[in-house]
Design an enzyme around this catalytic site. Structure first.
Site, PDB file in Angstrom:
ATOM      1  N   PHE A 146       0.853  -1.183   0.000  1.00 61.97           N
ATOM      2  CA  PHE A 146       0.000   0.000   0.000  1.00 61.97           C
ATOM      3  C   PHE A 146       0.891   1.236   0.000  1.00 61.97           C
ATOM      4  O   PHE A 146       1.707   1.415   0.919  1.00 61.97           O
ATOM      5  CB  PHE A 146      -0.838  -0.067   1.274  1.00 61.97           C
ATOM      6  CG  PHE A 146      -1.788   1.071   1.521  1.00 61.97           C
ATOM      7  CD1 PHE A 146      -3.054   1.078   0.953  1.00 61.97           C
ATOM      8  CD2 PHE A 146      -1.431   2.106   2.372  1.00 61.97           C
ATOM      9  CE1 PHE A 146      -3.947   2.108   1.223  1.00 61.97           C
ATOM     10  CE2 PHE A 146      -2.316   3.141   2.645  1.00 61.97           C
ATOM     11  CZ  PHE A 146      -3.575   3.138   2.072  1.00 61.97           C
ATOM     12  N   GLU A 195      -0.422   4.458  10.176  1.00 58.66           N
ATOM     13  CA  GLU A 195      -1.884   4.255  10.097  1.00 58.66           C
ATOM     14  C   GLU A 195      -2.641   5.187  11.054  1.00 58.66           C
ATOM     15  O   GLU A 195      -3.566   4.787  11.753  1.00 58.66           O
ATOM     16  CB  GLU A 195      -2.232   2.781  10.347  1.00 58.66           C
ATOM     17  CG  GLU A 195      -1.471   1.888   9.375  1.00 58.66           C
ATOM     18  CD  GLU A 195      -2.284   0.762   8.834  1.00 58.66           C
ATOM     19  OE1 GLU A 195      -3.517   0.890   8.783  1.00 58.66           O
ATOM     20  OE2 GLU A 195      -1.663  -0.236   8.441  1.00 58.66           O
ATOM     21  N   SER A 213       0.557  12.139   7.709  1.00 60.86           N
ATOM     22  CA  SER A 213      -0.757  12.436   8.299  1.00 60.86           C
ATOM     23  C   SER A 213      -1.595  13.271   7.335  1.00 60.86           C
ATOM     24  O   SER A 213      -2.810  13.062   7.204  1.00 60.86           O
ATOM     25  CB  SER A 213      -0.599  13.241   9.593  1.00 60.86           C
ATOM     26  OG  SER A 213       0.297  12.640  10.467  1.00 60.86           O
ATOM     27  N   GLY A 254      15.428  -4.811  34.043  1.00 60.21           N
ATOM     28  CA  GLY A 254      16.632  -4.096  34.479  1.00 60.21           C
ATOM     29  C   GLY A 254      17.643  -3.994  33.340  1.00 60.21           C
ATOM     30  O   GLY A 254      17.265  -3.818  32.173  1.00 60.21           O
ATOM     31  N   ARG A 264      14.137 -13.615  38.705  1.00 62.07           N
ATOM     32  CA  ARG A 264      15.093 -12.598  39.158  1.00 62.07           C
ATOM     33  C   ARG A 264      14.817 -12.269  40.626  1.00 62.07           C
ATOM     34  O   ARG A 264      13.672 -11.992  41.004  1.00 62.07           O
ATOM     35  CB  ARG A 264      14.953 -11.339  38.302  1.00 62.07           C
ATOM     36  CG  ARG A 264      15.876 -10.215  38.700  1.00 62.07           C
ATOM     37  CD  ARG A 264      17.307 -10.543  38.373  1.00 62.07           C
ATOM     38  NE  ARG A 264      18.184  -9.425  38.700  1.00 62.07           N
ATOM     39  CZ  ARG A 264      19.505  -9.466  38.555  1.00 62.07           C
ATOM     40  NH1 ARG A 264      20.091 -10.558  38.082  1.00 62.07           N
ATOM     41  NH2 ARG A 264      20.249  -8.411  38.878  1.00 62.07           N
TER      42      ARG A 264
HETATM   43  C1  LIG Z   1       7.719   1.404  10.038  1.00 59.09           C
HETATM   44  C2  LIG Z   1       6.779   2.211   9.189  1.00 59.09           C
HETATM   45  C3  LIG Z   1       6.074   1.585   8.168  1.00 59.09           C
HETATM   46  C4  LIG Z   1       5.219   2.319   7.346  1.00 59.09           C
HETATM   47  N1  LIG Z   1       4.550   1.685   6.313  1.00 59.09           N
HETATM   48  C5  LIG Z   1       3.780   2.417   5.461  1.00 59.09           C
HETATM   49  C6  LIG Z   1       3.141   1.805   4.331  1.00 59.09           C
HETATM   50  O1  LIG Z   1       3.241   0.583   4.119  1.00 59.09           O
HETATM   51  N2  LIG Z   1       2.432   2.583   3.470  1.00 59.09           N
HETATM   52  C7  LIG Z   1       2.289   3.930   3.658  1.00 59.09           C
HETATM   53  O2  LIG Z   1       1.636   4.569   2.844  1.00 59.09           O
HETATM   54  N3  LIG Z   1       2.876   4.545   4.729  1.00 59.09           N
HETATM   55  C8  LIG Z   1       3.618   3.826   5.634  1.00 59.09           C
HETATM   56  N4  LIG Z   1       4.231   4.430   6.712  1.00 59.09           N
HETATM   57  C9  LIG Z   1       4.120   5.880   6.851  1.00 59.09           C
HETATM   58  C10 LIG Z   1       3.172   6.322   7.957  1.00 59.09           C
HETATM   59  O3  LIG Z   1       1.849   6.043   7.613  1.00 59.09           O
HETATM   60  C11 LIG Z   1       3.422   7.796   8.245  1.00 59.09           C
HETATM   61  O4  LIG Z   1       4.716   7.899   8.810  1.00 59.09           O
HETATM   62  C12 LIG Z   1       2.369   8.383   9.180  1.00 59.09           C
HETATM   63  O5  LIG Z   1       1.164   8.570   8.507  1.00 59.09           O
HETATM   64  C13 LIG Z   1       2.807   9.716   9.813  1.00 59.09           C
HETATM   65  O6  LIG Z   1       3.196  10.599   8.821  1.00 59.09           O
HETATM   66  P1  LIG Z   1       4.599  11.391   8.935  1.00 59.09           P
HETATM   67  O7  LIG Z   1       5.663  10.407   9.243  1.00 59.09           O
HETATM   68  O8  LIG Z   1       4.732  12.184   7.697  1.00 59.09           O
HETATM   69  O9  LIG Z   1       4.454  12.318  10.185  1.00 59.09           O
HETATM   70  P2  LIG Z   1       3.756  13.797  10.168  1.00 59.09           P
HETATM   71  O10 LIG Z   1       2.456  13.693   9.517  1.00 59.09           O
HETATM   72  O11 LIG Z   1       4.745  14.761   9.607  1.00 59.09           O
HETATM   73  O12 LIG Z   1       3.588  14.038  11.704  1.00 59.09           O
HETATM   74  C14 LIG Z   1       4.679  14.492  12.550  1.00 59.09           C
HETATM   75  C15 LIG Z   1       4.117  14.745  13.939  1.00 59.09           C
HETATM   76  O13 LIG Z   1       3.156  15.799  13.892  1.00 59.09           O
HETATM   77  C16 LIG Z   1       1.928  15.352  14.436  1.00 59.09           C
HETATM   78  N5  LIG Z   1       0.824  15.950  13.693  1.00 59.09           N
HETATM   79  C17 LIG Z   1       0.651  15.985  12.355  1.00 59.09           C
HETATM   80  N6  LIG Z   1      -0.498  16.593  12.053  1.00 59.09           N
HETATM   81  C18 LIG Z   1      -1.099  16.918  13.220  1.00 59.09           C
HETATM   82  C19 LIG Z   1      -2.305  17.556  13.591  1.00 59.09           C
HETATM   83  N7  LIG Z   1      -3.209  17.960  12.662  1.00 59.09           N
HETATM   84  N8  LIG Z   1      -2.559  17.757  14.896  1.00 59.09           N
HETATM   85  C20 LIG Z   1      -1.691  17.310  15.862  1.00 59.09           C
HETATM   86  N9  LIG Z   1      -0.541  16.705  15.592  1.00 59.09           N
HETATM   87  C21 LIG Z   1      -0.239  16.509  14.293  1.00 59.09           C
HETATM   88  C22 LIG Z   1       1.942  13.841  14.268  1.00 59.09           C
HETATM   89  O14 LIG Z   1       1.048  13.188  15.171  1.00 59.09           O
HETATM   90  C23 LIG Z   1       3.387  13.540  14.537  1.00 59.09           C
HETATM   91  O15 LIG Z   1       3.609  13.476  15.922  1.00 59.09           O
HETATM   92  C24 LIG Z   1       5.063   3.712   7.572  1.00 59.09           C
HETATM   93  C25 LIG Z   1       5.767   4.335   8.613  1.00 59.09           C
HETATM   94  C26 LIG Z   1       6.610   3.598   9.421  1.00 59.09           C
HETATM   95  C27 LIG Z   1       7.342   4.281  10.541  1.00 59.09           C
END
Ligand SMILES: Cc1cc2nc3c(=O)[nH]c(=O)nc-3n(C[C@H](O)[C@H](O)[C@H](O)COP(=O)(O)OP(=O)(O)OC[C@H]3O[C@@H](n4cnc5c(N)ncnc54)[C@H](O)[C@@H]3O)c2cc1C
Length: 406
Positions: free
Chosen positions: A128, A372, A137, A348, A277
């Site tokens: 996906f 997600e 996000s 620990g 432990r």
């Molecule tokens: C191990 C791993 C596997 C993944 N696999 C997939 C995959 O298979 N397919 C795929 O499409 N994606 C995948 N992802 C991506 C994942 O879905 C995104 O990392 C996630 O949606 C968060 O987006 P970002 O990393 O851009 O963080 P950002 O959106 O930049 O967020 C950064 C911070 O800001 C906060 N924030 C953002 N907007 C708001 C708001 N409106 N209000 C309050 N706080 C906010 C967030 O909560 C977070 O703490 C994966 C990520 C990881 C780590």
């Protein structure tokens, strides 16, 4: 029993499935997972075994090559897999839930025959692709475009953080098919496409700097003017955003159930360690502050399990469950972070060593608090439901209910 009646008993098929997955993972994966994790190695050899168990199409109907089990079975499999390692559950999340169940709900009959059947049988692997370096996000921030040229689309962009990027044969990719709407960030300008690894212009890479889920594969998918035939567009043009959000209902469900399994793994490891432990002349389990951490794990485990089971039950009877699934995902992943931190604490200094599994649980749990829907996004969603700022409208296509209830 009528589907509408509430029961806390698993059916025979559900119990058998959970036991089978538990035994398989304990036998085939648990003894090797520490080494795989340390070597940052994704073991492709596990995929045919998971296929043979029916896991890759667990809740896909038999007519489309799946095992035809209900959605609670998908949750049970997720919980049992993540009990051993998060990387196993991630396979179910992206291949089975986010991709295959989306094709089941939104795909054309031709797409189901060409893609869903081999995926459910485990002959091909799928994932996906929504996230990009500029947008997680905020999915409307993606930059990938799909420009129509006759009966094809030209897809250009780069997906990041994609689970199984270097493993999958097919990608469910989201792109802007209406450039004017992209400019206005109107999500009705997005469409969804099935992209095959073999299409010209597709290349993938693995993220090597990742510090958790090390036995899993995560990477990038680059699309350079990839020609995608119109018959590979999933749903109508402009339905991509809705499709992505509906896919997340299934993906988040497996993440919730998986995180529940991780809490159980933390609980079991902590109980076992607390009995052997000794400090100050007694087992550390005798100390009230250690008991407090173990009791919290049990309370979190039981609550997380009830929440994902409710979401699975709603899926079985065909009722919209975005709100309940989101709550289950948020609760279970936040609780799994607490459980893993306390499991390390109970161990620990040994908890700080790779000789014990709890350090791996601690690294693995964090990803699910981010992907997600981050913890913050889920918190906002739950508040918005309560405040009346958010309601769920029925979509054109929904996940089909399970007709034969176990
Ligand atoms: C191990 C791993 C596997 C993944 N696999 C997939 C995959 O298979 N397919 C795929 O499409 N994606 C995948 N992802 C991506 C994942 O879905 C995104 O990392 C996630 O949606 C968060 O987006 P970002 O990393 O851009 O963080 P950002 O959106 O930049 O967020 C950064 C911070 O800001 C906060 N924030 C953002 N907007 C708001 C708001 N409106 N209000 C309050 N706080 C906010 C967030 O909560 C977070 O703490 C994966 C990520 C990881 C780590």
């Amino acid at each position: 029993m009528p589907a509408s009646m509430l029961s806390f008993e698993l059916g025979d098929e559900q119990r058998l499935l959970a036991q089978t997955v538990r035994e398989w993972a304990a036998r085939e994966v648990a003894p090797r997972i520490g080494a795989l994790d340390r070597a940052h190695q994704f073991d492709r050899g596990l995929l045919p075994q998971m296929a043979a168990l029916g896991l890759l199409g667990v809740s896909v109907p038999v007519e489309y090559g799946g095992a035809g089990m209900d959605y609670v079975c998908l949750g049970l499999a997720s919980e049992e897999l993540e009990y051993v390692d998060t990387s196993l559950r991630v396979i179910l999340s992206v291949h089975t839930a986010l991709n295959s169940l989306t094709l089941l709900s939104w795909g054309s009959e031709d797409q189901k025959r060409r893609y869903l059947v081999p995926q459910a049988q485990g002959r091909t692997i799928a994932t996906f692709g929504l996230t990009e370096s500029s947008a997680g996000s905020d999915a409307r921030g993606i930059q990938t475009t799909a420009v129509k040229r006759g009966d094809r689309y030209l897809l250009t962009g780069e997906k990041m953080w994609i689970s199984l990027a270097d493993v999958a044969d097919a990608f469910l990719v989201f792109a802007w098919s209406d450039i004017e709407k992209k400019r206005r960030r109107d999500p009705s300008g997005m469409s969804a496409f099935i992209v095959e690894r073999g299409f010209r212009g597709v290349s993938t890479g693995t993220l090597t700097a990742k510090w958790g889920i090390l036995a899993g594969n995560t990477g990038s998918v680059s699309l350079e003017a990839v020609e995608v035939p119109e018959e590979n567009r999933v749903g109508h043009e402009g339905e991509g955003f809705r499709i992505a959000m509906s896919a997340l209902d299934q993906g988040r469900y497996t993440v919730a159930a998986g995180a529940t399994g991780l809490i159980r793994a933390c609980r079991d490891a902590s109980v076992a360690y607390a009995k052997v432990r000794r400090t100050f002349g007694v087992e550390i389990g005798s100390h009230q502050l250690v008991k407090e951490m173990i009791a919290q794990m049990e309370s979190d485990y039981q609550a997380a399990r009830l929440l994902w089971l409710r979401a699975g039950w709603l899926k079985n009877i065909g009722r919209r469950n975005t709100r309940e699934t989101g709550l289950a995902k948020w609760f279970a992943t936040a609780a799994s972070e607490r459980a893993a931190a306390d499991a390390v604490q109970i161990h620990g200094a040994n908890g700080y060593s790779d000789e014990y599994p709890v350090g791996r649980y601690y690294r693995n749990c964090k990803g699910a608090v981010i992907y997600e829907g981050t913890r913050e996004i889920h918190k906002l969603m739950q508040a918005d439901y309560l405040l009346g700022y958010r309601t769920d409208r029925s979509a054109r296509c929904e996940l089909p209910a399970v007709e034969r209830m176990p």
